[in-house]
Design an enzyme around this catalytic site. Structure first.
Site, PDB file in Angstrom:
ATOM      1  N   ARG A 299       2.807  11.528   7.915  1.00 56.01           N
ATOM      2  CA  ARG A 299       1.637  10.781   8.072  1.00 56.01           C
ATOM      3  C   ARG A 299       0.162  12.022   7.837  1.00 56.01           C
ATOM      4  O   ARG A 299       0.198  12.462   8.037  1.00 56.01           O
ATOM      5  CB  ARG A 299       1.772   9.608   9.822  1.00 56.01           C
ATOM      6  CG  ARG A 299       2.212   9.025   9.528  1.00 56.01           C
ATOM      7  CD  ARG A 299       2.021   8.347  10.409  1.00 56.01           C
ATOM      8  NE  ARG A 299       2.348   7.014  10.817  1.00 56.01           N
ATOM      9  CZ  ARG A 299       3.063   5.703  11.771  1.00 56.01           C
ATOM     10  NH1 ARG A 299       2.678   6.504  12.818  1.00 56.01           N
ATOM     11  NH2 ARG A 299       2.833   4.652  11.646  1.00 56.01           N
TER      12      ARG A 299
ATOM     13  N   VAL B 184       5.419  -1.010   3.186  1.00 56.92           N
ATOM     14  CA  VAL B 184       5.579   0.096   1.750  1.00 56.92           C
ATOM     15  C   VAL B 184       7.490   0.847   2.653  1.00 56.92           C
ATOM     16  O   VAL B 184       7.943   1.203   2.027  1.00 56.92           O
ATOM     17  CB  VAL B 184       5.011   0.733   1.045  1.00 56.92           C
ATOM     18  CG1 VAL B 184       5.052   2.256   1.639  1.00 56.92           C
ATOM     19  CG2 VAL B 184       5.764   1.244  -0.144  1.00 56.92           C
TER      20      VAL B 184
ATOM     21  N   THR C 196       4.961  -5.895  22.841  1.00 54.58           N
ATOM     22  CA  THR C 196       3.378  -4.477  23.155  1.00 54.58           C
ATOM     23  C   THR C 196       3.398  -5.211  22.690  1.00 54.58           C
ATOM     24  O   THR C 196       1.867  -5.083  21.685  1.00 54.58           O
ATOM     25  CB  THR C 196       4.128  -3.432  22.126  1.00 54.58           C
ATOM     26  OG1 THR C 196       4.505  -3.577  21.056  1.00 54.58           O
ATOM     27  CG2 THR C 196       5.214  -2.894  23.438  1.00 54.58           C
TER      28      THR C 196
ATOM     29  N   HIS D  12       9.928  -9.426  15.004  1.00 55.82           N
ATOM     30  CA  HIS D  12       9.770  -8.039  14.937  1.00 55.82           C
ATOM     31  C   HIS D  12      11.617  -8.033  15.452  1.00 55.82           C
ATOM     32  O   HIS D  12      11.847  -9.069  16.387  1.00 55.82           O
ATOM     33  CB  HIS D  12       8.709  -7.700  15.941  1.00 55.82           C
ATOM     34  CG  HIS D  12       8.976  -6.011  15.652  1.00 55.82           C
ATOM     35  ND1 HIS D  12       9.996  -4.936  15.888  1.00 55.82           N
ATOM     36  CD2 HIS D  12       8.064  -5.265  15.623  1.00 55.82           C
ATOM     37  CE1 HIS D  12       9.850  -3.678  15.838  1.00 55.82           C
ATOM     38  NE2 HIS D  12       7.851  -3.821  15.260  1.00 55.82           N
ATOM     39  N   ALA D  13      12.211  -6.954  15.059  1.00 59.60           N
ATOM     40  CA  ALA D  13      13.560  -7.039  14.888  1.00 59.60           C
ATOM     41  C   ALA D  13      14.232  -6.205  16.277  1.00 59.60           C
ATOM     42  O   ALA D  13      15.070  -6.747  16.298  1.00 59.60           O
ATOM     43  CB  ALA D  13      14.277  -5.728  13.626  1.00 59.60           C
TER      44      ALA D  13
ATOM     45  N   VAL E 239      -0.428   4.809   0.302  1.00 60.51           N
ATOM     46  CA  VAL E 239      -1.069   5.650  -0.123  1.00 60.51           C
ATOM     47  C   VAL E 239      -0.703   6.883   0.771  1.00 60.51           C
ATOM     48  O   VAL E 239      -0.191   7.561   1.525  1.00 60.51           O
ATOM     49  CB  VAL E 239      -2.669   5.219   1.362  1.00 60.51           C
ATOM     50  CG1 VAL E 239      -4.252   7.215   0.701  1.00 60.51           C
ATOM     51  CG2 VAL E 239      -3.084   4.099   0.671  1.00 60.51           C
TER      52      VAL E 239
ATOM     53  N   PHE F 113       0.956  -1.382  -0.141  1.00 58.11           N
ATOM     54  CA  PHE F 113      -0.348  -0.021  -0.100  1.00 58.11           C
ATOM     55  C   PHE F 113       0.770   1.336  -0.061  1.00 58.11           C
ATOM     56  O   PHE F 113       1.822   1.298   0.915  1.00 58.11           O
ATOM     57  CB  PHE F 113      -1.026   0.048   0.801  1.00 58.11           C
ATOM     58  CG  PHE F 113      -1.855  -1.295   1.604  1.00 58.11           C
ATOM     59  CD1 PHE F 113      -1.700  -1.853   1.494  1.00 58.11           C
ATOM     60  CD2 PHE F 113      -3.809  -0.550   0.907  1.00 58.11           C
ATOM     61  CE1 PHE F 113      -2.677  -3.341   0.783  1.00 58.11           C
ATOM     62  CE2 PHE F 113      -3.828  -1.627   1.133  1.00 58.11           C
ATOM     63  CZ  PHE F 113      -3.733  -2.883   1.044  1.00 58.11           C
TER      64      PHE F 113
ATOM     65  N   GLU G 108      -0.927  -4.272  13.647  1.00 62.69           N
ATOM     66  CA  GLU G 108      -0.682  -5.373  14.924  1.00 62.69           C
ATOM     67  C   GLU G 108      -1.103  -6.502  15.810  1.00 62.69           C
ATOM     68  O   GLU G 108      -0.353  -7.294  15.887  1.00 62.69           O
ATOM     69  CB  GLU G 108       1.240  -4.473  14.475  1.00 62.69           C
ATOM     70  CG  GLU G 108       2.094  -5.611  14.854  1.00 62.69           C
ATOM     71  CD  GLU G 108       3.534  -4.686  14.606  1.00 62.69           C
ATOM     72  OE1 GLU G 108       3.828  -4.254  13.229  1.00 62.69           O
ATOM     73  OE2 GLU G 108       4.086  -4.455  16.227  1.00 62.69           O
TER      74      GLU G 108
ATOM     75  N   LYS H   8      12.040   6.706   8.766  1.00 63.38           N
ATOM     76  CA  LYS H   8      10.204   6.920   8.645  1.00 63.38           C
ATOM     77  C   LYS H   8      10.417   8.098   9.017  1.00 63.38           C
ATOM     78  O   LYS H   8      11.690   9.249   9.524  1.00 63.38           O
ATOM     79  CB  LYS H   8       9.511   6.617  10.394  1.00 63.38           C
ATOM     80  CG  LYS H   8      10.520   4.943  10.325  1.00 63.38           C
ATOM     81  CD  LYS H   8       9.170   3.893  10.409  1.00 63.38           C
ATOM     82  CE  LYS H   8       9.239   2.934  10.884  1.00 63.38           C
ATOM     83  NZ  LYS H   8       8.579   1.920  10.225  1.00 63.38           N
TER      84      LYS H   8
HETATM   85  N1  UDP Z   1       0.897   3.415   4.596  1.00 67.81           N
HETATM   86  C1  UDP Z   1      -0.082   4.751   3.584  1.00 67.81           C
HETATM   87  N2  UDP Z   1       0.078   5.895   3.788  1.00 67.81           N
HETATM   88  C2  UDP Z   1      -0.185   6.261   5.242  1.00 67.81           C
HETATM   89  C3  UDP Z   1      -0.374   5.422   6.164  1.00 67.81           C
HETATM   90  C4  UDP Z   1       0.415   4.199   6.222  1.00 67.81           C
HETATM   91  O1  UDP Z   1       0.051   4.062   2.470  1.00 67.81           O
HETATM   92  O2  UDP Z   1      -0.393   7.631   5.146  1.00 67.81           O
HETATM   93  C5  UDP Z   1       0.564   1.849   4.317  1.00 67.81           C
HETATM   94  C6  UDP Z   1       2.319   2.309   4.185  1.00 67.81           C
HETATM   95  O3  UDP Z   1       2.575   0.228   2.817  1.00 67.81           O
HETATM   96  C7  UDP Z   1       3.107   1.750   5.301  1.00 67.81           C
HETATM   97  C8  UDP Z   1       1.733   1.107   6.146  1.00 67.81           C
HETATM   98  O4  UDP Z   1       0.005   1.395   6.334  1.00 67.81           O
HETATM   99  O5  UDP Z   1       4.192   0.742   4.921  1.00 67.81           O
HETATM  100  C9  UDP Z   1       1.949   0.925   7.343  1.00 67.81           C
HETATM  101  O6  UDP Z   1       2.130   2.369   8.367  1.00 67.81           O
HETATM  102  P1  UDP Z   1       3.223   2.728   8.931  1.00 67.81           P
HETATM  103  O7  UDP Z   1       4.402   2.051   7.646  1.00 67.81           O
HETATM  104  O8  UDP Z   1       4.095   4.014   8.822  1.00 67.81           O
HETATM  105  O9  UDP Z   1       3.458   1.775   9.907  1.00 67.81           O
HETATM  106  P2  UDP Z   1       4.780   1.386  10.796  1.00 67.81           P
HETATM  107  O10 UDP Z   1       5.585   0.958   9.939  1.00 67.81           O
HETATM  108  O11 UDP Z   1       5.667   3.334  11.419  1.00 67.81           O
HETATM  109  O12 UDP Z   1       4.232   0.214  11.837  1.00 67.81           O
HETATM  110 MN    MN Z   2       5.922   0.444   7.956  1.00 66.66          MN
END
Ligand code: UDP
Ligand code: MN
Length: 382
Positions: free
Chosen positions: A380, A243, A276, A264-265, A153, A151, A332, A374
């Site tokens: 976000r 992604v 968690t 999970h690493a 988005v 995804f 998760e 990140k």
């Molecule tokens: N995602 C996206 N757009 C957003 C938020 C999340 O496409 O605005 C999708 C994207 O594939 C992302 C996944 O949802 O990798 C999980 O979110 P994120 O990676 O932010 O979560 P984290 O890895 O920090 O737990």
């Molecule tokens: Mn992620």
């Protein structure tokens, strides 16, 4: 084809028998004085006609028999070609299912510092424990195929998708048939990515939820729907990825299995008390005990199992919404609950999803996929 052949044989025979009837009547009516001579002639002709009829029928029967032998030989040869000597050997020595054939040859002792098998005997895949060529050969012979869902988005598309896809082309399931299913609200902004033969990409437009938590959680619903509509008709396996990651080393067919979870690493070497899990009894994701802490950035398996996981998690997410609760780590948390109730058949070591910010790398012999940086504040939504 054989039925039309029979039809034409029948019509030829009936024409001949009409002709022969006419020709046997004519001479007897014309020459009455040479009765005996004619009788002999008639008998001769009748005998010849009957004889040639019999001959033709025999030829037809022999032709049919030859055709039958040819068809049966072809069928036999096809069966022989489908069952290669290697398959005979494997079936005779190791039985089914095929997936466990190659797992029997995993070297569980190759990495004494880490756990290479779960309590329920599922392998944990670490570098050094597997023969990559053996897995590739087996999966290529079995014609395994993989659908990858990802995804991108909102702002995640520009930030991560190109790197994710171009690096996947270098390292993900090389040699197998792969289709990327990219879910995005911005199909016009798709990056151009050169794909190797037998690899393709499909873009599926999705609505953008206003909260990032919902973008993440609602992936389960979209994954279930695309499996139902398309993937189950064309692919053996499905792998679902975040992604915000980059492939940096082989992520190959050794990772394929019935139901695959990612360690999970940050938690693979921590005590359970540090996990968690969702500890809120109001949530459907509540857990007071578990096995491992799994990372929702990667999960996969045969499409039937992934669909079951996605359906379960989506249902529980919706039940939580009805009850006005949200699990601590969203999808998760539900994924962890699912894998506690339905044990995965294969675990991937953190070599398959590593965060370069972790200082202690002593167990990591190779990094196959790395977390990207990140930038929550700028990327976000909601
Ligand atoms: N995602 C996206 N757009 C957003 C938020 C999340 O496409 O605005 C999708 C994207 O594939 C992302 C996944 O949802 O990798 C999980 O979110 P994120 O990676 O932010 O979560 P984290 O890895 O920090 O737990
Ligand atoms: Mn992620």
């Amino acid at each position: 084809m054989s039925s039309s052949r029979c039809k034409s044989t029948q019509s030829t025979q009936s024409t001949q028998s009409t002709q022969s009837t006419q020709s046997t009547h004519r001479p007897a009516a014309t020459f009455t004085s040479c009765k005996s001579l004619c009788a002999v002639k008639i008998m001769k002709r009748t005998f010849l006609t009957v004889g040639s009829g019999l001959k033709e029928r025999s030829i037809a029967i022999i032709s049919c028999l030859i055709l039958l032998v040819v068809i049966l030989t072809c069928l036999y040869l096809r069966i022989l070609m489908n069952i290669s000597p290697v398959d005979y050997l494997l079936a005779a020595t190791e039985g089914s299912p095929r997936q466990s054939i190659t797992d029997d040859r995993l070297n569980f002792g190759a990495r004494p510092q880490v756990q290479t098998r779960t309590l329920w005997e599922a392998p944990i895949i670490w570098e050094g424990t597997f023969d990559a060529d053996l897995y590739d050969r087996t999966h290529i012979r079995n014609q395994s195929s993989v659908a990858l869902t990802v995804f991108a988005v909102g702002r995640y598309l520009d930030a991560y998708l190109k790197t994710f896809l171009t690096s996947a082309e270098k390292h993900f399931m090389s040699g197998l048939r792969v289709t990327y299913y990219v879910f995005t609200d911005l199909p016009d902004r798709m990056p151009v990515v050169e794909l190797a033969p037998r690899r393709s990409l499909k873009v599926i437009q999705v609505a953008k939820h206003s909260r990032w938590q919902d973008i993440s959680m609602m992936r389960m619903d979209a994954i279930s729907k695309v499996i139902d509509a398309e993937i189950r008709h064309h692919f053996t396996y499905v792998f679902c990825f975040d992604v915000d990651q980059e492939f940096t080393g082989r992520f190959g067919s050794e990772a394929l299995g019935d139901s695959v979870a990612q360690l999970h690493a940050w938690y693979y070497n921590r005590p359970q008390s540090a996990f968690t899990y969702d500890r809120n009894p109001e949530s459907e994701a509540f857990m007071d005990a578990g096995d491992y802490y799994y990372h929702a950035a990667i999960f996969g398996g045969v499409w039937e199992k992934v669909k079951d996981l996605a359906d379960h998690c989506f249902l529980k997410i919706m039940e939580d919404k009805l009850n006005n609760v949200e699990a601590l780590w969203h999808d998760e948390s539900h994924l962890n609950k699912y894998f506690w109730l339905h044990k995965p058949s294969r675990l991937l070591s953190p070599e398959y999803c590593w965060d370069p910010h972790i200082q202690d790398k002593r167990d990591i012999n190779v990094t196959r996929l790395m977390w990207a940086e990140k930038h929550y504040d700028s990327l976000r939504t909601g």
